[in-house]
Design a protein around this motif. Structure first.
Motif, PDB file in Angstrom:
ATOM      1  N   LYS A 118       0.809  -1.213   0.000  1.00  0.00           N
ATOM      2  CA  LYS A 118       0.000   0.000   0.000  1.00  0.00           C
ATOM      3  C   LYS A 118       0.844   1.265   0.000  1.00  0.00           C
ATOM      4  N   ILE A 119       2.058   1.197   0.521  1.00  0.00           N
ATOM      5  CA  ILE A 119       2.883   2.403   0.591  1.00  0.00           C
ATOM      6  C   ILE A 119       3.866   2.509  -0.569  1.00  0.00           C
ATOM      7  N   ALA A 120       4.141   1.416  -1.281  1.00  0.00           N
ATOM      8  CA  ALA A 120       5.049   1.457  -2.435  1.00  0.00           C
ATOM      9  C   ALA A 120       4.294   1.986  -3.649  1.00  0.00           C
ATOM     10  N   ASP A 122      16.607   4.840  -9.837  1.00  0.00           N
ATOM     11  CA  ASP A 122      16.687   4.217  -8.518  1.00  0.00           C
ATOM     12  C   ASP A 122      15.862   2.932  -8.547  1.00  0.00           C
ATOM     13  N   PRO A 123      16.473   1.761  -8.336  1.00  0.00           N
ATOM     14  CA  PRO A 123      15.730   0.502  -8.478  1.00  0.00           C
ATOM     15  C   PRO A 123      14.643   0.290  -7.431  1.00  0.00           C
ATOM     16  N   VAL A 124      14.718   0.954  -6.283  1.00  0.00           N
ATOM     17  CA  VAL A 124      13.729   0.755  -5.226  1.00  0.00           C
ATOM     18  C   VAL A 124      12.454   1.546  -5.526  1.00  0.00           C
ATOM     19  N   SER A 125      12.594   2.841  -5.774  1.00  0.00           N
ATOM     20  CA  SER A 125      11.423   3.710  -5.958  1.00  0.00           C
ATOM     21  C   SER A 125      11.037   3.920  -7.419  1.00  0.00           C
ATOM     22  N   GLY A 126      11.929   3.615  -8.365  1.00  0.00           N
ATOM     23  CA  GLY A 126      11.640   3.859  -9.771  1.00  0.00           C
ATOM     24  C   GLY A 126      11.843   5.303 -10.195  1.00  0.00           C
ATOM     25  N   THR A 127      12.407   6.129  -9.325  1.00  0.00           N
ATOM     26  CA  THR A 127      12.641   7.533  -9.637  1.00  0.00           C
ATOM     27  C   THR A 127      13.792   7.668 -10.623  1.00  0.00           C
ATOM     28  N   ILE A 128      13.594   8.476 -11.659  1.00  0.00           N
ATOM     29  CA  ILE A 128      14.674   8.773 -12.598  1.00  0.00           C
ATOM     30  C   ILE A 128      15.522   9.869 -11.958  1.00  0.00           C
ATOM     31  N   VAL A 129      16.711   9.517 -11.509  1.00  0.00           N
ATOM     32  CA  VAL A 129      17.539  10.472 -10.770  1.00  0.00           C
ATOM     33  C   VAL A 129      18.430  11.293 -11.696  1.00  0.00           C
ATOM     34  N   LYS A 130      18.630  10.808 -12.911  1.00  0.00           N
ATOM     35  CA  LYS A 130      19.462  11.537 -13.865  1.00  0.00           C
ATOM     36  C   LYS A 130      19.064  11.103 -15.274  1.00  0.00           C
ATOM     37  N   GLN A 131      19.218  12.016 -16.241  1.00  0.00           N
ATOM     38  CA  GLN A 131      18.805  11.689 -17.607  1.00  0.00           C
ATOM     39  C   GLN A 131      19.625  12.507 -18.601  1.00  0.00           C
ATOM     40  N   THR A 132      19.978  11.853 -19.695  1.00  0.00           N
ATOM     41  CA  THR A 132      20.629  12.527 -20.819  1.00  0.00           C
ATOM     42  C   THR A 132      19.750  12.365 -22.043  1.00  0.00           C
ATOM     43  N   ASP A 133      19.483  13.472 -22.747  1.00  0.00           N
ATOM     44  CA  ASP A 133      18.628  13.450 -23.933  1.00  0.00           C
ATOM     45  C   ASP A 133      19.365  14.010 -25.136  1.00  0.00           C
ATOM     46  N   ARG A 134      19.271  13.294 -26.223  1.00  0.00           N
ATOM     47  CA  ARG A 134      19.669  13.852 -27.503  1.00  0.00           C
ATOM     48  C   ARG A 134      18.435  13.874 -28.389  1.00  0.00           C
ATOM     49  N   GLY A 135      18.052  15.037 -28.827  1.00  0.00           N
ATOM     50  CA  GLY A 135      16.901  15.176 -29.706  1.00  0.00           C
ATOM     51  C   GLY A 135      17.329  15.761 -31.042  1.00  0.00           C
ATOM     52  N   TYR A 136      16.809  15.206 -32.107  1.00  0.00           N
ATOM     53  CA  TYR A 136      17.179  15.646 -33.453  1.00  0.00           C
ATOM     54  C   TYR A 136      15.914  15.923 -34.244  1.00  0.00           C
ATOM     55  N   HIS A 137      15.682  17.198 -34.567  1.00  0.00           N
ATOM     56  CA  HIS A 137      14.559  17.624 -35.393  1.00  0.00           C
ATOM     57  C   HIS A 137      15.134  18.231 -36.674  1.00  0.00           C
ATOM     58  N   TYR A 138      14.667  17.749 -37.801  1.00  0.00           N
ATOM     59  CA  TYR A 138      15.216  18.264 -39.069  1.00  0.00           C
ATOM     60  C   TYR A 138      14.149  18.226 -40.153  1.00  0.00           C
ATOM     61  N   TYR A 139      14.421  18.967 -41.238  1.00  0.00           N
ATOM     62  CA  TYR A 139      13.530  18.999 -42.390  1.00  0.00           C
ATOM     63  C   TYR A 139      14.200  18.292 -43.560  1.00  0.00           C
ATOM     64  N   ASP A 158      14.204   9.528   0.159  1.00  0.00           N
ATOM     65  CA  ASP A 158      13.041   9.668   1.044  1.00  0.00           C
ATOM     66  C   ASP A 158      12.052   8.526   0.832  1.00  0.00           C
ATOM     67  N   GLU A 159      11.814   8.177  -0.431  1.00  0.00           N
ATOM     68  CA  GLU A 159      10.898   7.068  -0.718  1.00  0.00           C
ATOM     69  C   GLU A 159      11.496   5.743  -0.257  1.00  0.00           C
ATOM     70  N   ARG A 160      12.795   5.589  -0.427  1.00  0.00           N
ATOM     71  CA  ARG A 160      13.469   4.378   0.066  1.00  0.00           C
ATOM     72  C   ARG A 160      13.285   4.252   1.586  1.00  0.00           C
ATOM     73  N   ASP A 161      13.513   5.357   2.296  1.00  0.00           N
ATOM     74  CA  ASP A 161      13.409   5.325   3.758  1.00  0.00           C
ATOM     75  C   ASP A 161      11.983   4.994   4.189  1.00  0.00           C
ATOM     76  N   ARG A 162      11.012   5.564   3.498  1.00  0.00           N
ATOM     77  CA  ARG A 162       9.615   5.292   3.854  1.00  0.00           C
ATOM     78  C   ARG A 162       9.278   3.826   3.637  1.00  0.00           C
TER      79      ARG A 162
END
Length: 403
Positions: free
Chosen positions: A37-39, A266-283, A315-319
């Protein structure tokens, strides 16, 4: 009085054993029912994440010039604002995520390259998008001009797979992660573990239109949010496109999109703690032959945002740890101690009561109050043993003694 004390001890023993049983039951419930119930994704999500990097980007000022201009190595910043909207209850949560990409070397509207407001309803346990008859699972906000005073309107956009989060207890496997620009989910493949500010995170990589080596293989035709597809297809003079031939010939080009992403989760809470994005828009006139770059950028979550996400994950891990591990272990230990203590006290009270009722029930060599000292106990006079002296017979008397 003493007998009443023995009964009180027996009642106390039963109470302590009952408390022990209750603690064991509570531990079992906490480790099974309550933990589930809390996860869940919190209903109080409110964050602003910033990513920065560089880009090759179109210069909006060149729209009024003789030829479209594309600048290289321009500084860009991406901002992602997340808040909770309705419906949000025990089972689902709706996240509204506003994302923008801006050139920091230009001011005002000239610096804005990309903007989108995406809304998705997801299961709070699995982070999977969910839909119903009244809720298609998500929507995107229709772009508005700066002078437009009408309230924003949304376009239904059914979401599939994960969006903005991974599930609790994330596994080392491939997940489907939805791309709101491409409007479909793509594989996010597990590719190892890495330390992120002291937290061991699972690393996932996703390719949209690119292969694993970054080669353009299957770009997505850009889905315009305007009624007239103004940003999905552009017709301009050949001279503006920088093409040879008749400079006045109208040339229509289609906008395409591809992306590469890396998520640290984070494998426990599923939180994305860091992210790198490459986006390419072209005509281009052909999908695999880019002719004019609109924006080709790479941004990474900045350190302040990473720290914020790591703190949120912790915080979610601790909870979860408190309710799913620490309290069950504590309750189990206390319950066992209470059961053993209650059993010992119960045995003590029963033996005390039996001795008080009938001392003979206990063995002479193992009485509750110890052995009775037979030699030291007073003996009633009537039962005392008397010494019998032998009486002399008359024939045994001396002859000169008168009888």
């Amino acid at each position: 009085m003493v007998l009443n004390r023995a009964v009180a001890l027996r009642i106390a023993a039963c109470g302590i054993m009952g408390l022990g049983a209750a603690l064991l039951i509570a531990a079992l419930l906490l480790s099974t029912y309550t933990q589930g119930k809390i996860a869940k994704i919190p209903l109080t999500v409110d964050s602003t994440l910033v990513s920065d990097g560089t880009a090759t980007a179109f210069d909006p000022a060149s729209l009024l010039g003789e030829r479209f201009v594309v600048n290289e190595d321009v500084p860009v910043v991406s901002q992602q604002q997340t808040s909770v909207e309705a419906p949000a209850n025990a089972d689902v949560v709706t996240l509204q995520v506003g994302t923008s990409l801006r050139r920091t070397d230009q001011q005002g509207d000239n610096g804005l390259l990309l903007a989108m407001v995406d809304t998705v309803t997801m299961n709070r346990e699995t982070a999977e998008a969910v839909s119903s008859e009244t809720n298609p699972g998500g929507s995107v906000q229709k772009p508005r001009a700066m002078e437009d005073e009408n309230p924003p309107t949304s376009i239904a956009l059914p979401h599939e797979g994960l969006t903005y989060r991974f599930p609790f207890d994330t596994e080392k496997k491939t997940y489907q992660v939805f791309d709101p620009i491409a409007q479909e989910p793509f594989d996010a493949n597990y590719s190892g573990e890495e330390d992120v500010n002291g937290l061991t995170a699972l690393k996932f990589t996703q390719n949209v239109g690119f292969d694993a080596d970054g080669k353009l293989v299957e770009p997505v035709r850009f889905a315009s949010l305007y009624d007239d597809d103004a940003d999905a297809q552009v017709t301009a003079r050949a001279s503006l496109w920088g093409l040879e031939g008749d400079p006045e010939e109208p040339i229509t080009m289609t906008r395409y999109y591809a992306a590469q992403r890396t998520f640290w989760v984070d494998p426990v809470s599923g939180t994305i703690v860091k992210q790198t994005d490459r986006g390419y828009h072209y005509y281009a006139r052909e999908a695999l032959k880019p002719e004019m770059t609109y924006v080709d950028y790479t941004v990474t979550t900045d350190e302040e945002s990473v720290e914020s996400q790591v703190a949120s994950a912790q915080d979610e891990r601790d909870r979860i740890s408190l309710w799913g591990r620490i309290l069950p272990i504590t309750f189990t230990a206390l319950g066992l101690v209470a059961l053993v203590g209650g059993a010992v006290l119960g045995t003590f009270s029963l033996r005390a009561e039996s001795m008080l009722i009938d001392p003979g029930l206990d063995g002479a060599g193992d009485r509750f109050y110890g052995k009775r000292d037979e030699e030291g106990e007073p003996v009633p006079g009537a039962e005392a043993m008397t010494e019998k002296l032998p009486a002399q017979r008359p024939s045994d008397l001396p002859p000169d003694r008168p009888v």
